[in-house]
Design an enzyme around this catalytic site. Sequence first.
Site, PDB file in Angstrom:
ATOM      1  N   THR A 113       0.849  -1.191   0.000  1.00 27.18           N
ATOM      2  CA  THR A 113       0.000   0.000   0.000  1.00 27.18           C
ATOM      3  C   THR A 113       0.881   1.236   0.000  1.00 27.18           C
ATOM      4  O   THR A 113       1.748   1.405   0.869  1.00 27.18           O
ATOM      5  CB  THR A 113      -0.954   0.014   1.204  1.00 27.18           C
ATOM      6  OG1 THR A 113      -1.704   1.242   1.202  1.00 27.18           O
ATOM      7  CG2 THR A 113      -0.233  -0.138   2.529  1.00 27.18           C
ATOM      8  N   HIS A 120       1.665 -11.949  13.819  1.00 23.04           N
ATOM      9  CA  HIS A 120       2.687 -12.467  14.736  1.00 23.04           C
ATOM     10  C   HIS A 120       2.517 -13.977  14.980  1.00 23.04           C
ATOM     11  O   HIS A 120       3.428 -14.625  15.509  1.00 23.04           O
ATOM     12  CB  HIS A 120       2.613 -11.721  16.065  1.00 23.04           C
ATOM     13  CG  HIS A 120       3.919 -11.669  16.802  1.00 23.04           C
ATOM     14  ND1 HIS A 120       4.963 -12.528  16.537  1.00 23.04           N
ATOM     15  CD2 HIS A 120       4.353 -10.867  17.811  1.00 23.04           C
ATOM     16  CE1 HIS A 120       5.983 -12.250  17.342  1.00 23.04           C
ATOM     17  NE2 HIS A 120       5.635 -11.249  18.123  1.00 23.04           N
TER      18      HIS A 120
END
Length: 575
Positions: free
Chosen positions: A488, A545
Amino acid sequence: LGESVTEGTVTRWLKAVGDTVEVDEPLLEVSTDKVDTEIPSPVAGTIEKILVEEDDDAEVGADLVVIGDGSGASGADAGSDDAGAAADEPAADASEGEDLASDETAAPSTEQETPAGEAEKPADSSGGAASGEEVTMPALGESVTEGTVTRWLKAVGDTVEVDEPLLEVSTDKVDTEIPSPVAGTVLEIRVSEDDDAEVGSVLAIVGSGAAASAPAEQPAAPAPAAQEAPAAQEAPAGESAPEPAEQAPAAAEQAPAPKAADSVSGAESSGYVTPLVRKLANEAGIDLASVQGTGLGGRIRKQDVQQAIEAQKSAAPAASAPAASAAPSAPAVQVSSLRGTEEKMPRIRKVIGQRMMESLQGMAQLTTAVEVDLTRIAKLRARAKDDFAAREGAKLTFLPFLMMAAVEGLKTYPQLNSTIDGDKVIYHGSENIGMAADTERGLVVPVIKNAGDLNLAGLARQIGDLGGRAKGNKLVPDDLAGATFTITNTGSGGALWDTPIVPAPQVGILGTGTITKRPVVVQNAEGDDTIAIRSMMYLFLSYDHRMVDGGDAARFLTFMKKRLEEGAFEGELGL
């Protein structure tokens, strides 16, 4: 309003008791867990009774309103599902009123019902069914199983050429036009506007036109009335007379009844105007005839009216500019037309919001950032961009350099190019890069497939092509599917850095900040520290994560930083 939808909520009545309504004129707005849509009236007449109040729920098939001649003696009950949604309803209860749940494709209806649905009746006067080629809902992407018919560009009786746009369809991913696979006359429309259709289901019948000629000649008397009322309502003052004149050549070849229904549904070249758009234009004093529609088929959208409002506001300060030039002052604040207003959340915003919330709730997300010196890339780009554009037919922006470094990093650290599937991890064998694009309709993410197989020029061409089609609303569903990693370009709006949300089921998204020139401590050839003006950028990586540790993220970003600061792209640029 969809296979799994059993009820809807009446969010707003567009008509009140005593108001008149035309065939196909929006009557109320209904909301479900899948879509917000307008329900058109199946008949013309006067609102005699509203049976379901705003914010109340109604089951599919329930009566919503009674429409009659205004005397209150009898009327037509409008059900909550759109015309054609319940194929088992009888079509002969004209004496008790017409229910929106009745099937328009059932056996020929009585003479009393004909004006309400004459444009979509496929059967001829003798009861024979229309014959011709079936137009089916095409596959609109790998994961798309159904779409919503948002607008018919042709009516029953209209002619259509091969590959000419026939209707507009909306899915969770994209709005697109469906072209006709054959040339001929539209004999039958199977799926009404705002109804859902599964992939492979029949949308319309296109044939020689023999079956459409009989019903077109029947309603000789009602056709003028059906045509004049919407024309007076839809067209601005002073423009109702030329409209029939423009339709005259087409009407000479086709029967008048389908054309009248076309006018009613608002599918003329002027474009269908929603009540929200009409209200916005009226409040601002904007003549809709002067607004150029940018929607599919020339439809006037809310953004078109807002641009007209802004243009109108900017005209006044421009007229007084000479007098103001003598005394400079702060620029006038451009106040948005949305200030102090309310509107329904667009479908694309709902979809984006739902997916982002699901992603945040289903992942352990965090963001890591590094700062990169792009001075060498900036110098290379300045030297090569003109020859590159002439040779490759694409602009050489900074994004191809960043994307190539990211793709090489994904090959080296495949944890960032993976998917969690239950208790398994899938490391993808190709790098399919989603490229977030900011458009008028909202955020879309077209995908560069097999980006790892492309050189710098190939990436630049793909970026230019997909970006241009995203801005022009020309993407197809397959353009938006299959991403394994996303980039992005937050910096295109001037932002230094951001914390983007990872789009599930991907495990990483890379953000690129704006490039700024500022003083930086650098080492010269002798190893001494000096201060120099450099082109600096932040790269920031959000990741899941559960799959990616902080060390993995740091190594990936450090790889990109080293690749970009070395600037070894001369071979790719022919330098």
